[in-house]
Scaffold this motif. Sequence first.
Motif, short mmCIF file in Angstrom:
data_model
loop_
_atom_site.label_atom_id
_atom_site.label_comp_id
_atom_site.label_asym_id
_atom_site.label_seq_id
_atom_site.Cartn_x
_atom_site.Cartn_y
_atom_site.Cartn_z
N UNK A 219 0.84 -1.21 0.00
CA UNK A 219 0.00 0.00 0.00
C UNK A 219 0.87 1.25 0.00
N UNK A 220 1.83 1.28 0.93
CA UNK A 220 2.68 2.46 1.03
C UNK A 220 3.50 2.71 -0.22
N UNK A 221 4.07 1.66 -0.78
CA UNK A 221 4.90 1.82 -1.97
C UNK A 221 4.08 2.29 -3.16
N UNK A 222 2.86 1.80 -3.29
CA UNK A 222 2.01 2.19 -4.42
C UNK A 222 1.70 3.68 -4.39
N UNK A 327 5.54 5.40 5.89
CA UNK A 327 6.36 5.31 7.09
C UNK A 327 5.51 5.05 8.34
N UNK A 328 4.28 5.55 8.35
CA UNK A 328 3.39 5.26 9.47
C UNK A 328 3.04 3.78 9.50
N UNK A 329 2.75 3.22 8.34
CA UNK A 329 2.45 1.79 8.27
C UNK A 329 3.66 0.96 8.71
N UNK A 330 4.86 1.36 8.29
CA UNK A 330 6.06 0.64 8.69
C UNK A 330 6.34 0.83 10.19
N UNK A 331 6.23 2.06 10.66
CA UNK A 331 6.56 2.36 12.05
C UNK A 331 5.61 1.72 13.05
#
Length: 428
Positions: A219-222, A327-331
Amino acid sequence: MAKSSAGPKELRWSLAAASTVTAVFVLSNAPTPLYTRWQAEWEFSSGTLTIVFGAYMVGLIGTLLVAGKLADRYGRKIVLVPGLIAAVTAAGLFLSATNVVWLLAARLLAGAAVGAAVTAGMSATIDLAPDHRRRTGSMIASAAMVFGAGLGPLLSGALSQLIDTPQSWIFGIVLTITTLTLVVAIRLPLHRAFAEDGPVGPLWSWPSVPRPNRRELVWGAAAFAPGITSTSFFLSLGPTVLATGINAPSPLLAGAAACGMFLVATGIQFALAHIRTRTHLALSSTAAFVSMATLTASVTLSPTPALFVLAALLAGAAQGLGQLAALTLIGTRVPSNHRAEANATLNIAGYIPAALLPVGTGYLIQFLPFGAAIVTFAAAVMAFSLAALITVRISTARHLRPGTAEEQVIRGETDAATEEALWEKTQT
């Protein structure tokens, strides 16, 4: 959960770690307003200019292939400190550059420094934030990147307008900044990690994340990829578009447009921090689409600096929101012992199109009418943005509904015990 590699978790240390990210991105984008000056003085083509930009991508992606796993396995400093040494060296090369070969070497090292910053530097920023403020840590990390990316071209553009020989002044300042943040990086209270706490397997391999976390990373990368591709275009070919397509060859305007682009990227993250991550994802794709439509108009229907600057500002909004969401999804969803590798994966997914499409456009300019080459680039980004908007919107509809455990974690509405239980659930 894996043990944290951070020592005392205070927001001031998170900000200190973020300063290293800012310094590296000041270095990365400071050359932007000088490219047309160098091109005229040293007589190289737009194709060669995009190769210089491509050298940066080679250094960046080559570093990303190993930096994430290295930082997760042995600690953030083992990547961050050498990355800042590369930044100091790159600043010295820019300071002394007398031909395009110097630029190639400097950009290669700058790319390596950025690779270290977006993996170890951003992960350190999140690691050093208090546990109950990881969302804030993610926002600080994201804002540090885009603030530095905007400050670099503003400094360079202003000095280029005021001083006849700006190169020594610009990179003398950048050399000082990167040296100071190298000292900061050495002093950060980051503990050395144990190898068994980090990812296993060979260090030099394509980075990835645990299977349960891949959905959020996609999701974040897209959302992130179209935004960073758009801003990369304005950084690499923006001065050429102003000079050739719009007949406004001003280093100050090029630097101000790039600075404004990243100031918007920074400001919009704080202005819209309260809204849902799912909305950030959608707004990022929408902003990238509108940015490229505006860029198309600026070189076809109405070749004016105002439209060009508007397109750049929208590109900044796209990158800022996409980066914040990713970054929120990763963090909040990726365990700390895989966080640097997740950052590496995200940035590879974003920077590969950000390298290939502008470089390809730089060469296309030599074979097609100028406007047609720019429109081709814009159409490609618009198509990807639209596809990302539709597919991510559908995919997130079920998993990021208000009130779900996943959404509560991302918005910081759960305690540490609940987050740990949810992480353990996702690992099974």
